[in-house]
Design a protein around this motif. Structure first.
Motif, short mmCIF file in Angstrom:
data_model
loop_
_atom_site.label_atom_id
_atom_site.label_comp_id
_atom_site.label_asym_id
_atom_site.label_seq_id
_atom_site.Cartn_x
_atom_site.Cartn_y
_atom_site.Cartn_z
N GLN A 102 -14.76 1.40 38.69
CA GLN A 102 -14.52 1.02 37.31
C GLN A 102 -14.37 -0.49 37.24
O GLN A 102 -14.14 -1.15 38.24
CB GLN A 102 -13.27 1.70 36.75
N VAL A 103 -14.52 -1.04 36.03
CA VAL A 103 -14.40 -2.48 35.82
C VAL A 103 -13.07 -2.75 35.14
O VAL A 103 -12.73 -2.13 34.13
CB VAL A 103 -15.57 -3.01 34.95
N ILE A 104 -12.33 -3.68 35.72
CA ILE A 104 -11.05 -4.11 35.16
C ILE A 104 -11.29 -5.49 34.54
O ILE A 104 -11.72 -6.41 35.23
CB ILE A 104 -9.97 -4.23 36.26
N PHE A 105 -11.02 -5.63 33.25
CA PHE A 105 -11.23 -6.93 32.61
C PHE A 105 -10.25 -7.19 31.48
O PHE A 105 -9.69 -8.29 31.38
CB PHE A 105 -12.66 -7.02 32.08
N GLU A 106 -10.04 -6.24 30.62
CA GLU A 106 -9.29 -6.48 29.40
C GLU A 106 -7.87 -6.98 29.66
O GLU A 106 -7.36 -7.82 28.94
CB GLU A 106 -9.27 -5.23 28.51
N GLY A 107 -7.22 -6.47 30.70
CA GLY A 107 -5.88 -6.94 31.05
C GLY A 107 -5.89 -8.40 31.45
O GLY A 107 -5.01 -9.18 31.05
N TYR A 108 -6.89 -8.79 32.24
CA TYR A 108 -7.04 -10.19 32.63
C TYR A 108 -7.29 -11.07 31.40
O TYR A 108 -6.73 -12.16 31.28
CB TYR A 108 -8.20 -10.37 33.61
N LEU A 109 -8.14 -10.59 30.51
CA LEU A 109 -8.44 -11.34 29.30
C LEU A 109 -7.18 -11.50 28.45
O LEU A 109 -6.91 -12.57 27.91
CB LEU A 109 -9.54 -10.65 28.49
N GLN A 110 -6.40 -10.44 28.33
CA GLN A 110 -5.17 -10.51 27.54
C GLN A 110 -4.20 -11.53 28.14
O GLN A 110 -3.57 -12.29 27.41
CB GLN A 110 -4.51 -9.13 27.46
N GLU A 111 -4.11 -11.56 29.48
CA GLU A 111 -3.26 -12.56 30.12
C GLU A 111 -3.75 -13.96 29.80
O GLU A 111 -2.96 -14.87 29.54
CB GLU A 111 -3.24 -12.36 31.64
N GLU A 112 -5.06 -14.14 29.83
CA GLU A 112 -5.63 -15.45 29.51
C GLU A 112 -5.30 -15.85 28.08
O GLU A 112 -4.86 -16.97 27.81
CB GLU A 112 -7.14 -15.42 29.69
N LEU A 113 -5.50 -14.93 27.15
CA LEU A 113 -5.26 -15.23 25.74
C LEU A 113 -3.78 -15.46 25.45
O LEU A 113 -3.43 -16.16 24.51
CB LEU A 113 -5.81 -14.12 24.86
N ASN A 114 -2.90 -14.87 26.28
CA ASN A 114 -1.47 -15.07 26.11
C ASN A 114 -0.99 -16.34 26.81
O ASN A 114 0.20 -16.60 26.85
CB ASN A 114 -0.69 -13.87 26.65
#
Length: 137
Positions: free
Chosen positions: A40-52
């Motif tokens: 599976q691909v993990i991305f959205e959590g990383y993106l949320q951390e970036e945006l936060n």
């Protein structure tokens, strides 16, 4: 109107969705392969951390898989998608853990997500075009 940072976030999100599509279709292509382990691909959590604003904590540091590869930095701090083994999968007698229903559901969700991203991106460029052409005079 979106600035270049937001366009880069959209681009990275579209790249992650493309990678997710390839990963899911690879899982589906190997549904009958003995001992195949789904990914599976993990991305959205990383993106949320970036945006936060949590970039720079070391969690998303760029790395090279081989010292001969061109070095790069995460100076821009953009989240990178990661392909990982699927931890919540049920292993069948053949050793394969691909679940047809789960994979097709994820594929449909990903297609909807990608479609939304392309619409946002197209809308941005349409507005930009309108501004360049004089605002529809």
């Amino acid at each position: 109107m979106l600035d270049s940072y937001h366009l880069q976030v959209l681009e990275r999100s579209m790249n992650a969705a493309t990678l997710r599509h390839r990963t899911i279709t690879n899982n589906l292509a190997n549904i009958d392969t003995p001992q195949f382990k789904s990914q599976q691909v993990i991305f959205e959590g990383y993106l949320q951390e970036e945006l936060n604003g949590k970039i720079g904590t070391g969690k998303l540091a760029a790395y090279r898989t081989n010292e001969r590869h061109i070095p790069f930095s995460n100076a821009g701090g953009f989240a990178m998608p990661q392909v990982v083994s699927n931890p919540n999968s049920y292993v069948q007698n053949s050793g394969n853990d691909v679940d047809l229903e789960s994979e097709t559901t994820e594929l449909a969700k990903n297609q909807i997500w990608y479609s939304g991203l392309t619409q946002l991106t197209a809308g941005h460029f349409q507005k930009l075009r309108s501004v360049i052409e004089g605002g529809g005079k």
